[in-house]
Scaffold this active site. Structure first.
Site, PDB file in Angstrom:
ATOM      1  N   SER A 180     -12.274   5.509   3.804  1.00  0.00           N
ATOM      2  CA  SER A 180     -11.248   6.061   2.943  1.00  0.00           C
ATOM      3  C   SER A 180     -11.893   6.727   1.722  1.00  0.00           C
ATOM      4  O   SER A 180     -12.866   6.226   1.180  1.00  0.00           O
ATOM      5  CB  SER A 180     -10.340   4.901   2.563  1.00  0.00           C
ATOM      6  OG  SER A 180      -9.708   5.166   1.371  1.00  0.00           O
TER       7      SER A 180
ATOM      8  N   HIS B 114       0.771  -1.240   0.000  1.00  0.00           N
ATOM      9  CA  HIS B 114       0.000   0.000   0.000  1.00  0.00           C
ATOM     10  C   HIS B 114       0.806   1.297   0.000  1.00  0.00           C
ATOM     11  O   HIS B 114       0.266   2.368  -0.252  1.00  0.00           O
ATOM     12  CB  HIS B 114      -0.957   0.010   1.204  1.00  0.00           C
ATOM     13  CG  HIS B 114      -2.300   0.584   0.886  1.00  0.00           C
ATOM     14  ND1 HIS B 114      -2.466   1.709   0.093  1.00  0.00           N
ATOM     15  CD2 HIS B 114      -3.544   0.202   1.243  1.00  0.00           C
ATOM     16  CE1 HIS B 114      -3.755   1.981  -0.013  1.00  0.00           C
ATOM     17  NE2 HIS B 114      -4.427   1.078   0.665  1.00  0.00           N
TER      18      HIS B 114
ATOM     19  N   TYR C 160     -13.584   4.991  10.297  1.00  0.00           N
ATOM     20  CA  TYR C 160     -12.755   5.538   9.215  1.00  0.00           C
ATOM     21  C   TYR C 160     -13.315   5.055   7.897  1.00  0.00           C
ATOM     22  O   TYR C 160     -13.576   3.869   7.731  1.00  0.00           O
ATOM     23  CB  TYR C 160     -11.335   5.004   9.427  1.00  0.00           C
ATOM     24  CG  TYR C 160     -10.274   5.433   8.429  1.00  0.00           C
ATOM     25  CD1 TYR C 160      -9.252   6.307   8.823  1.00  0.00           C
ATOM     26  CD2 TYR C 160     -10.248   4.945   7.126  1.00  0.00           C
ATOM     27  CE1 TYR C 160      -8.242   6.675   7.938  1.00  0.00           C
ATOM     28  CE2 TYR C 160      -9.247   5.310   6.238  1.00  0.00           C
ATOM     29  CZ  TYR C 160      -8.245   6.183   6.646  1.00  0.00           C
ATOM     30  OH  TYR C 160      -7.254   6.538   5.770  1.00  0.00           O
TER      31      TYR C 160
ATOM     32  N   THR D 133      -5.271   9.995  -0.165  1.00  0.00           N
ATOM     33  CA  THR D 133      -6.619   9.746   0.354  1.00  0.00           C
ATOM     34  C   THR D 133      -6.915  10.767   1.445  1.00  0.00           C
ATOM     35  O   THR D 133      -6.002  11.399   1.977  1.00  0.00           O
ATOM     36  CB  THR D 133      -6.735   8.340   0.986  1.00  0.00           C
ATOM     37  OG1 THR D 133      -5.744   8.215   1.996  1.00  0.00           O
ATOM     38  CG2 THR D 133      -6.573   7.246  -0.049  1.00  0.00           C
TER      39      THR D 133
END
Length: 639
Positions: free
Chosen positions: A469, A353, A467, A480
């Site tokens: 994204s 990532h 959360y 992001t």
């Protein structure tokens, strides 16, 4: 048309397509990611804290926030703005965000790497492992060549496709200079997206280093890395002129690897890429000093990693486990991505990532799926070329000393224990989806997020940090931003449904859902426009620490820590190529929720560790959605 695609002498298309507009045409003129106003950030931050705190806690957090806004926060903000003005080629989040990922010392698998699995090929006979692997490799290499040649269609978000997604518009815009082309697209309601991450899709690896990893790319390498049964193989997929190898030769080499009956290695190297990054950095140093430099160089520079698994898939949960972690002996988690194909042709991508976000990987997946299913390079009738694969395919051998063997053994024990403690649960809500929600004028994403809040309240009787994204790829070097879906509105609505059902009429409940939807829509729009608060506060904190300043009190507030301990971490995607996606929980007592809202159903994939019960959470999500849909249809619901 074959002419447009550019066929080589071998008869295989070298490119996916040839875009009228060059791939990077808009990149130069993309708008810059805005640094939000400090007062807006503080207001948004306090709005996100409100549902998580009682009155006393909130007063304390509010005081700290306003003191920060007037004092050290203001100074840091001004420095950030000044720094941003001096770095117009990038965005204010780029440096801090790469650092955040690359300095993290936890293993990348389960903590950072995510997966997306492909839908099966609509033609069942093409889902054979060898056929699908060959076709997907050819399509992936076509994608790479198309991108590097500047022929890949630019990634554009079309709000009025009838105006902007036309050949006429493309023919005009390609003559508008790159320095202003974005404005031309904007005039017809089209938003070009940042494509600066795409080059790291190929020939790239995250290298473990003490304290901070490095991203490595070698675009000259022509080979592919293939893992099977814990063994490492490489072979070239481009010839010396840079043309794609004949598909029948790729097929022959893969067939050779699939029929190799070498035993699995006693100490499979793949486990090392699942280790703590500092531990792995030291072991890698040992590997290099022990005469493995050439072999590691092949691994690091390979176009990507193809992992061939020797078992068929049982069900969706099995897909999820296989693609999210699988057997570490047969993965190289540091590669920009692993393309995983099982015995029955089930395919998926596990991606690292730090180098990029879901948007780039999703575009790659969409193109590879479309190309490999619409214009497959080989068919079930195709015969592999009669070439000497034993010469073309090189099996990598690693020289291991006792310290390395011990390191691999320990990595395996840790990996097995972590995977053992991970639960994955999947559910499909079949009673409606996007169509019905849009008809009722509520946002499908808002309803999914409301269901998570309602479910957690039903299961654990609290509202916790959540959360979601959101991509900021509409800006140059955007990454992001966080949407904070737990709001005063979702809390009020969830309490009405879970605790006070008898006190509310169906109309009142409908109104509460609409309130949630409106507010969630606003938060989503703000985040996509770079007007969230998370990245801004993160960058100010990063700036303070990089200047050696003591950490401001604002960041030492327990409430700040709690808001960033994301118990419900969520991410959504929708695509015709993707069957499901998922990722691990970001905290030990959290849920990782991947979800897809389809026209008439909603899918959820939830990961958790023993501290939480994912199965029960999904049942509560299902119940919440049932209630929300019934209320929207005007039905009275029972508790």
């Amino acid at each position: 048309a074959p002419g447009r695609r550019g066929y080589s002498g071998a008869g295989a298309a070298e490119f996916l397509h040839r875009s009228i507009v060059p791939t990077m045409h808009y990149q130069k003129s993309l708008p810059r990611l805005p640094v939000p106003k400090l007062e807006d950030t503080i207001t948004r931050y306090l709005n996100a804290q409100k549902p998580l705190l009682n009155d006393d806690q909130f007063r304390k957090t509010e005081e700290l926030a306003h003191a920060f806004e007037k004092g050290i926060g203001r100074e840091l903000h001004e420095q950030l703005v000044a720094q941003d003005n001096q770095n117009k080629h990038t965005s204010y989040i780029t440096g801090p965000w790469f650092d955040m990922y690359l300095k993290a010392r936890e293993p990348v698998v389960l903590n950072f790497n995510a997966f997306m699995s492909f839908n099966p090929d609509p033609k069942p006979e093409y889902n054979d492992q060898l056929i699908r692997a060959t076709n997907m490799i050819v399509s992936a290499v076509r994608f790479m060549k198309t991108f590097r040649a500047g022929y890949l269609e630019p990634e554009v978000f079309h709000l009025s496709p009838e105006k902007s997604d036309t050949d006429i518009f493309k023919k005009i815009i390609r003559f508008v200079p790159s320095s202003i082309s974005w404005f031309g697209a904007y005039m017809v309601n089209a938003y070009p997206l940042d494509m600066s991450q795409y080059f790291r899709l190929f020939n790239s690896t995250r290298l473990p280093k003490l304290n901070k990893d490095e991203l490595y790319t070698d675009e000259k390498a022509k080979h592919l890395l293939v893992l099977r049964n814990g063994n490492f193989y490489v072979f070239d997929v481009l010839d010396r002129d840079g043309n794609i190898l004949k598909p029948s030769e790729i097929q022959a080499h893969l067939k050779y690897i699939l029929s190799d009956n070498s035993p699995a290695p006693a100490f499979p190297l793949g486990y090392l890429s699942s280790e703590n990054r500092d531990t792995w950095a030291l072991l890698r140093k040992n590997l290099l000093e022990n005469g493995n430099e050439e072999a590691l160089q092949k691994v690091d520079s390979a176009m990507f990693c193809l992992s061939l698994d020797d078992f068929p898939i049982k069900d969706f949960v099995h897909v999820s486990h296989t693609m999210l972690h699988g057997d570490a002996a047969n993965r190289w988690y540091d590669k920009s991505f692993n393309l995983i194909i099982t015995k029955d042709g089930t395919a998926g991508i596990n991606f690292e990532h730090s180098w990029g976000d879901g948007v780039a990987v999703l575009r790659f997946q969409n193109e590879v799926f479309k190309d490999s299913t619409n214009t497959p390079a080989i068919s079930p009738q195709s015969q592999p070329a009669s070439v000497d694969s034993s010469r073309a395919v090189q099996k990598l051998d690693f020289k291991l000393n006792d310290a390395l063997k011990a390191g691999i053994t320990k990595a395996k024990q840790k990996f097995d224990a972590t995977v053992e403690s991970l639960s994955l649960n999947i559910i499909q809500f079949q009673e409606g989806g996007k169509e019905l929600l849009k008809q009722k004028k509520v946002s499908p994403d808002a309803v999914a997020q409301l269901a998570f809040q309602m479910a957690f309240l039903r299961q654990y009787d609290q509202t916790v940090a959540t959360y979601e994204s959101c991509s900021t790829a509409a800006f140059k070097h955007g990454r992001t931003e966080t949407i904070r879906p737990a709001t005063v509105h979702t809390k009020k609505c969830s309490e009405a449904f879970v605790k006070e059902l008898s006190k509310h009429s169906t109309e009142e409940l409908q109104k509460l859902i609409v309130e949630c939807s409106k507010y969630h829509g606003r938060l989503t729009k703000e985040a996509a426009m770079g007007q969230g608060f998370d990245r801004h506060l993160f960058s100010l904190r990063y700036l303070a620490l990089s200047k050696g300043l003591p950490l401001p009190d604002f960041y030492q507030d327990q409430a700040y820590a709690r808001l960033n301990h994301n118990i419900i971490s969520t991410s959504t995607l929708a695509s015709p190529a993707v069957q499901l996606g998922g990722f691990g929980p970001v905290v030990a007592d959290g849920f990782g929720v991947g979800y897809q809202v389809h026209d008439d159903w909603v899918g959820f994939n939830v990961s958790s560790y023993p501290a939480r019960n994912g199965k029960e959470f999904l049942q509560c999500i299902h119940k919440s959605l049932e209630d929300i849909f019934n209320v929207l249809k005007g039905k009275k619901i029972g508790s």
